[in-house]
Design a protein around this motif. Structure first.
Motif, PDB file in Angstrom:
ATOM      1  N   GLU A  45      33.866  -3.080  41.287  1.00 38.75           N
ATOM      2  CA  GLU A  45      35.152  -3.790  41.456  1.00 38.75           C
ATOM      3  C   GLU A  45      35.790  -3.827  39.975  1.00 38.75           C
ATOM      4  O   GLU A  45      35.211  -4.237  39.187  1.00 38.75           O
ATOM      5  CB  GLU A  45      34.312  -5.173  42.042  1.00 38.75           C
ATOM      6  CG  GLU A  45      35.446  -6.126  42.001  1.00 38.75           C
ATOM      7  CD  GLU A  45      35.142  -7.670  42.543  1.00 38.75           C
ATOM      8  OE1 GLU A  45      35.944  -8.571  43.057  1.00 38.75           O
ATOM      9  OE2 GLU A  45      33.775  -7.697  42.722  1.00 38.75           O
ATOM     10  N   ASP A 143      38.901   0.417  48.426  1.00 38.95           N
ATOM     11  CA  ASP A 143      39.166  -0.941  49.146  1.00 38.95           C
ATOM     12  C   ASP A 143      38.113  -1.201  50.350  1.00 38.95           C
ATOM     13  O   ASP A 143      38.859  -1.134  51.455  1.00 38.95           O
ATOM     14  CB  ASP A 143      40.823  -1.359  49.366  1.00 38.95           C
ATOM     15  CG  ASP A 143      41.344  -1.576  48.109  1.00 38.95           C
ATOM     16  OD1 ASP A 143      40.828  -1.964  47.043  1.00 38.95           O
ATOM     17  OD2 ASP A 143      42.769  -1.240  48.050  1.00 38.95           O
ATOM     18  N   ALA A 144      36.896  -0.841  50.260  1.00 33.86           N
ATOM     19  CA  ALA A 144      36.186  -0.725  51.489  1.00 33.86           C
ATOM     20  C   ALA A 144      36.314  -1.977  52.398  1.00 33.86           C
ATOM     21  O   ALA A 144      36.258  -1.787  53.521  1.00 33.86           O
ATOM     22  CB  ALA A 144      34.557  -0.634  51.252  1.00 33.86           C
ATOM     23  N   HIS A 145      36.751  -3.212  51.869  1.00 32.70           N
ATOM     24  CA  HIS A 145      36.589  -4.374  52.954  1.00 32.70           C
ATOM     25  C   HIS A 145      37.867  -4.182  53.930  1.00 32.70           C
ATOM     26  O   HIS A 145      37.669  -4.810  55.026  1.00 32.70           O
ATOM     27  CB  HIS A 145      37.064  -5.712  52.004  1.00 32.70           C
ATOM     28  CG  HIS A 145      38.417  -5.623  51.336  1.00 32.70           C
ATOM     29  ND1 HIS A 145      38.601  -4.862  49.996  1.00 32.70           N
ATOM     30  CD2 HIS A 145      39.507  -6.144  51.527  1.00 32.70           C
ATOM     31  CE1 HIS A 145      39.761  -5.075  49.682  1.00 32.70           C
ATOM     32  NE2 HIS A 145      40.567  -5.501  50.547  1.00 32.70           N
ATOM     33  N   LEU A 146      38.714  -3.237  53.729  1.00 35.18           N
ATOM     34  CA  LEU A 146      39.802  -3.077  54.820  1.00 35.18           C
ATOM     35  C   LEU A 146      39.353  -2.191  55.893  1.00 35.18           C
ATOM     36  O   LEU A 146      39.873  -2.246  56.964  1.00 35.18           O
ATOM     37  CB  LEU A 146      40.904  -2.267  54.088  1.00 35.18           C
ATOM     38  CG  LEU A 146      41.609  -3.100  52.828  1.00 35.18           C
ATOM     39  CD1 LEU A 146      42.814  -2.230  52.193  1.00 35.18           C
ATOM     40  CD2 LEU A 146      42.368  -4.550  53.350  1.00 35.18           C
ATOM     41  N   GLU A 148      36.916  -2.896  57.899  1.00 29.97           N
ATOM     42  CA  GLU A 148      36.483  -3.986  58.914  1.00 29.97           C
ATOM     43  C   GLU A 148      37.517  -3.724  59.938  1.00 29.97           C
ATOM     44  O   GLU A 148      37.027  -3.854  61.119  1.00 29.97           O
ATOM     45  CB  GLU A 148      36.177  -5.123  58.414  1.00 29.97           C
ATOM     46  CG  GLU A 148      35.868  -6.319  59.578  1.00 29.97           C
ATOM     47  CD  GLU A 148      35.666  -7.786  59.049  1.00 29.97           C
ATOM     48  OE1 GLU A 148      34.880  -8.576  59.925  1.00 29.97           O
ATOM     49  OE2 GLU A 148      35.897  -7.874  58.013  1.00 29.97           O
ATOM     50  N   ASP A 275      29.786  -2.629  52.592  1.00 29.26           N
ATOM     51  CA  ASP A 275      30.060  -4.062  52.128  1.00 29.26           C
ATOM     52  C   ASP A 275      30.234  -3.480  50.557  1.00 29.26           C
ATOM     53  O   ASP A 275      29.317  -4.100  50.008  1.00 29.26           O
ATOM     54  CB  ASP A 275      29.242  -5.048  52.270  1.00 29.26           C
ATOM     55  CG  ASP A 275      29.619  -6.503  51.357  1.00 29.26           C
ATOM     56  OD1 ASP A 275      30.808  -6.558  51.185  1.00 29.26           O
ATOM     57  OD2 ASP A 275      28.657  -7.366  51.245  1.00 29.26           O
ATOM     58  N   CYS A 276      31.340  -2.919  50.192  1.00 27.61           N
ATOM     59  CA  CYS A 276      31.426  -2.313  48.841  1.00 27.61           C
ATOM     60  C   CYS A 276      32.917  -2.555  48.539  1.00 27.61           C
ATOM     61  O   CYS A 276      33.607  -2.507  49.270  1.00 27.61           O
ATOM     62  CB  CYS A 276      30.690  -1.013  48.447  1.00 27.61           C
ATOM     63  SG  CYS A 276      31.500   0.180  49.263  1.00 27.61           S
ATOM     64  N   THR A 277      33.454  -2.495  47.228  1.00 23.61           N
ATOM     65  CA  THR A 277      34.862  -2.575  46.874  1.00 23.61           C
ATOM     66  C   THR A 277      35.278  -1.157  46.560  1.00 23.61           C
ATOM     67  O   THR A 277      36.399  -0.833  46.635  1.00 23.61           O
ATOM     68  CB  THR A 277      34.838  -3.321  45.723  1.00 23.61           C
ATOM     69  OG1 THR A 277      34.364  -4.743  45.956  1.00 23.61           O
ATOM     70  CG2 THR A 277      36.390  -3.510  45.115  1.00 23.61           C
TER      71      THR A 277
END
Length: 283
Positions: A45, A143-146, A148, A275-277
């Motif tokens: 991050e 931007d792994a959160h994207l 989802e 769940d990684c950035t």
């Protein structure tokens, strides 16, 4: 997996005009990366503009030179194309994969499969109903959160009040009769539905108690015949309701998994870490 590397020396070996040296933050992160090489999943991050792209490309190229398949995933086509441009500026061989699987040139797939180039694509190309990209040895997620949103679109069922009005009303009527304490269900059934009403998670006990009845209502709905997308999604989840969360709002009922299931034929996971950035190292 590759051994620890002197990334400053590695970067200079490319002779890139654009990328000539590591910033302090990049050097710090890559030093820490060298210390966790035996860790299966790694998250990084950094603030926007701090240089995650260069970090990703250096790590990815290190793996590719170790004869590993490497894929970099971005949120959309534009970002994927930018990543390829940065790879070219650094001097890293990369191929852009976009569009339907049949449209991706076979030569590019082979270059990726033979570890001759890094594959760059958006999440929808890699996480697909009918995957055409072999699982990567190193999967870098920008931007792994994207991710989802992509996974939600693949692994969820949505009953929409306007698109599936009769089915939605039947489900909400059943839930409202059983659980009058949920205000959002009353809102969904009211003729003067409030313009603002938040979604609520059905409690696990209520969920288990009503799962069979929900299955009966959806199975008997004509909406399954008229909406092939709904039928496909429902077929995937109808026997797994106890593995899902059920959310209700004034305009939708969602069935979403606790944990997204990303499995390939034979039971091998494509990715079990989201769940990684920055990246998931799929050694």
């Amino acid at each position: 997996m590759p051994n620890a590397a002197d990334f400053d020396v590695f970067l200079r070996s490319f002779g890139s005009i654009k990328f000539q040296g590591l910033r302090d933050a990049q050097a710090f992160v890559l030093d820490r990366y060298n210390r966790v090489l035996d860790t299966s999943d790694v998250g990084v991050e950094l603030p926007t503009g701090a240089g995650k792209t260069l970090i990703a490309l250096l790590v990815a190229e290190l793996w590719r030179r170790d004869n590993r398949k490497v894929a970099i995933l971005s949120a959309n086509k534009t970002l994927a194309r930018q990543m390829v441009s940065e790879a070219v500026a650094l001097g890293v061989p990369a191929v852009l994969m976009e569009g339907a699987g049949r449209d991706i040139p076979g030569v590019d797939k082979r270059r990726y499969q033979r570890a001759q180039s890094i594959a760059v694509m958006n999440y929808w190309v890699y996480f697909n109903q009918n995957p055409v990209i072999d699982p990567a040895d190193l999967l870098v997620m920008d931007d792994a959160h994207l991710a989802e949103h992509c996974l939600h679109s693949l692994y969820s069922v949505e009953i929409d009040k306007h698109q599936h009005s009769a089915l939605f009303d039947s489900l909400m009527t059943e839930l409202g009769a059983r659980y009058p304490e949920y205000g959002v269900i009353a809102d969904a059934l009211a003729p003067d539905t409030p313009s603002i009403s938040s979604a609520e998670l059905l409690s696990f006990l209520d969920h288990v108690a009503v799962a069979d009845r929900i299955r009966e209502i959806i199975d008997s709905s004509p909406a399954l015949q008229s909406d092939t997308d709904l039928r496909f999604r429902w077929t995937r989840w109808r026997h797994r309701l106890n593995e899902a969360n059920i959310y209700v709002s004034r305009r939708s009922l969602w069935i979403r998994p606790y944990i997204y299931r990303l499995w390939l034929a034979g039971g091998h996971t494509r990715s079990n870490y989201l769940d990684c950035t920055f990246c998931a190292n799929m050694a």
